[in-house]
Design an enzyme around this catalytic site. Structure first.
Site, PDB file in Angstrom:
ATOM      1  N   GLN A 172      33.056  50.258  44.402  1.00  0.00           N
ATOM      2  CA  GLN A 172      34.236  50.077  45.260  1.00  0.00           C
ATOM      3  C   GLN A 172      33.827  49.882  46.724  1.00  0.00           C
ATOM      4  O   GLN A 172      33.032  50.657  47.254  1.00  0.00           O
ATOM      5  CB  GLN A 172      35.167  51.297  45.098  1.00  0.00           C
ATOM      6  CG  GLN A 172      36.524  51.140  45.755  1.00  0.00           C
ATOM      7  CD  GLN A 172      37.404  50.075  45.111  1.00  0.00           C
ATOM      8  OE1 GLN A 172      37.288  49.783  43.921  1.00  0.00           O
ATOM      9  NE2 GLN A 172      38.277  49.472  45.885  1.00  0.00           N
ATOM     10  N   ASP A 194      33.135  42.216  39.206  1.00  0.00           N
ATOM     11  CA  ASP A 194      33.795  41.883  40.475  1.00  0.00           C
ATOM     12  C   ASP A 194      33.543  40.423  40.869  1.00  0.00           C
ATOM     13  O   ASP A 194      34.214  39.898  41.760  1.00  0.00           O
ATOM     14  CB  ASP A 194      33.234  42.765  41.608  1.00  0.00           C
ATOM     15  CG  ASP A 194      34.153  43.909  41.983  1.00  0.00           C
ATOM     16  OD1 ASP A 194      35.383  43.759  41.814  1.00  0.00           O
ATOM     17  OD2 ASP A 194      33.649  44.937  42.448  1.00  0.00           O
ATOM     18  N   LYS A 232      42.178  51.773  38.302  1.00  0.00           N
ATOM     19  CA  LYS A 232      41.246  51.069  37.416  1.00  0.00           C
ATOM     20  C   LYS A 232      40.949  51.922  36.175  1.00  0.00           C
ATOM     21  O   LYS A 232      40.942  51.417  35.059  1.00  0.00           O
ATOM     22  CB  LYS A 232      39.956  50.717  38.182  1.00  0.00           C
ATOM     23  CG  LYS A 232      40.196  49.599  39.191  1.00  0.00           C
ATOM     24  CD  LYS A 232      39.078  49.368  40.194  1.00  0.00           C
ATOM     25  CE  LYS A 232      39.541  48.346  41.230  1.00  0.00           C
ATOM     26  NZ  LYS A 232      38.584  48.058  42.294  1.00  0.00           N
TER      27      LYS A 232
HETATM   28  N1  GUN Z   1      37.732  46.753  47.691  1.00  0.00           N
HETATM   29  C1  GUN Z   1      38.866  46.039  47.844  1.00  0.00           C
HETATM   30  N2  GUN Z   1      39.009  45.162  46.823  1.00  0.00           N
HETATM   31  C2  GUN Z   1      37.942  45.335  46.022  1.00  0.00           C
HETATM   32  C3  GUN Z   1      37.523  44.730  44.799  1.00  0.00           C
HETATM   33  O1  GUN Z   1      38.167  43.827  44.247  1.00  0.00           O
HETATM   34  N3  GUN Z   1      36.367  45.197  44.266  1.00  0.00           N
HETATM   35  C4  GUN Z   1      35.633  46.168  44.871  1.00  0.00           C
HETATM   36  N4  GUN Z   1      34.508  46.545  44.283  1.00  0.00           N
HETATM   37  N5  GUN Z   1      35.993  46.746  46.001  1.00  0.00           N
HETATM   38  C5  GUN Z   1      37.138  46.327  46.555  1.00  0.00           C
END
Ligand code: GUN
Length: 287
Positions: A97, A120, A53
């Site tokens: 996350q 998200d 990211k």
């Molecule tokens: N963990 C697995 N996929 C995601 C996601 O798309 N966003 C977040 N914040 N955590 C994750």
């Protein structure tokens, strides 16, 4: 032979567009869009996702702000950080996350993020807008990426049958909502769907979205020759290979179109995170 839906290429095109837009902003002396990423603990998979990211932000000229917290951090401390980020004018998107350690209530964290910075798309406000079919919703990145792929490849949705396997808040549920808003007739299956019913339900689908994390679940008895398959699953095999929910070697020759793993849905997820961050930025600047 199926059409291979090239998520890696499409994601790169989207990133190039976003990069051009960010360059324009910088040229006209505006600040760059900013994304805050919180990671609690050092789960190896999360570390890789978070690193990707940051890399994606850097590539398009966005600012990223990383917060790595100890595995033992209190819920209160994470909430305090989120509260600061909510009012930080450099930041347009906040992502925490998942998964989180057990002492932290995931829902409390999701609820604490300001809905207009919720890139998200996990906050109930955005989930509510999504269910209402309101285009103002910030939508979860993986299902949003799936819809972008359907659009880019001219795959029609109106009046089509869609089957989503999996009902997670991150993929299955928002995916079903998006397909419904795109005028599909949607069936969602899940862990309580009798295993013997699953192939027959899936064979009815014009669009099949597999989001279980069960490697090789989708075999030729699940498919029909007009089907488009979006494979959201990611598993690692004993010999270290990344594979999806679809048994690609046997299914690919039999369907109309399919996403590969890797190089399908995965890269689109990050492209959509950048897109949501830019959307959030534009709305903030327009206020
Ligand atoms: N963990 C697995 N996929 C995601 C996601 O798309 N966003 C977040 N914040 N955590 C994750």
């Amino acid at each position: 032979m199926a059409i291979i839906i090239d998520g890696a290429k499409l994601a790169q095109e989207i990133r190039t567009e976003i990069k051009a837009e960010v360059e324009e902003l910088i040229k006209s002396n505006r600040r760059a869009p900013g994304l805050a990423v919180i990671q609690v603990g050092d789960d190896p998979a999360s570390t890789i996702y978070v690193r990707n990211k940051f890399k994606a932000c850097a590539e398009v000229g966005m600012e990223s702000f990383g917060f790595t917290l100890e595995d033992s951090v209190s819920e209160q401390e994470v909430l305090r950080l989120i509260s600061d980020l909510n009012t930080d004018s450099r930041i347009d998107g906040i992502l925490c996350q998942l998964p989180l350690p057990t002492q932290i209530d995931q829902n409390k964290i999701i609820f604490a993020i300001a809905p207009d910075k919720d890139v998200d798309g996990f906050h109930p406000y955005n989930v509510g807008l999504l269910l209402m079919g309101n285009p103002e919703a910030l939508v979860a990145c993986t299902p949003l990426g799936c819809m972008e792929m359907l659009k880019a490849y001219g795959i029609p949705t109106r009046g089509k049958r869609a089957v989503v396997i999996g009902r997670s808040n991150i993929v299955g549920r928002p995916m079903a909502a998006l397909l419904l808003s795109a005028d599909c007739t949607v069936t969602t299956t899940h862990s309580h769907t009798p295993a013997e019913d699953l192939p027959g339900i899936c064979r009815e689908a014009d669009i099949l979205v597999a989001a279980t994390g069960k490697a090789g679940l989708i075999t030729p008895d699940f498919i029909n020759s007009d089907q488009v398959i979006l494979d959201v699953g990611i598993s690692r095999t004993a010999d270290g290979k990344i594979v999806g929910d679809v048994d690609f070697a046997t299914v690919e020759p039999l369907v109309k179109a399919i996403t590969p793993v890797p190089g399908g849905v995965g890269p689109m997820t990050i492209a959509m995170l950048l897109k949501n961050t830019l959307t959030s930025y534009r709305r903030r600047m327009a206020d």
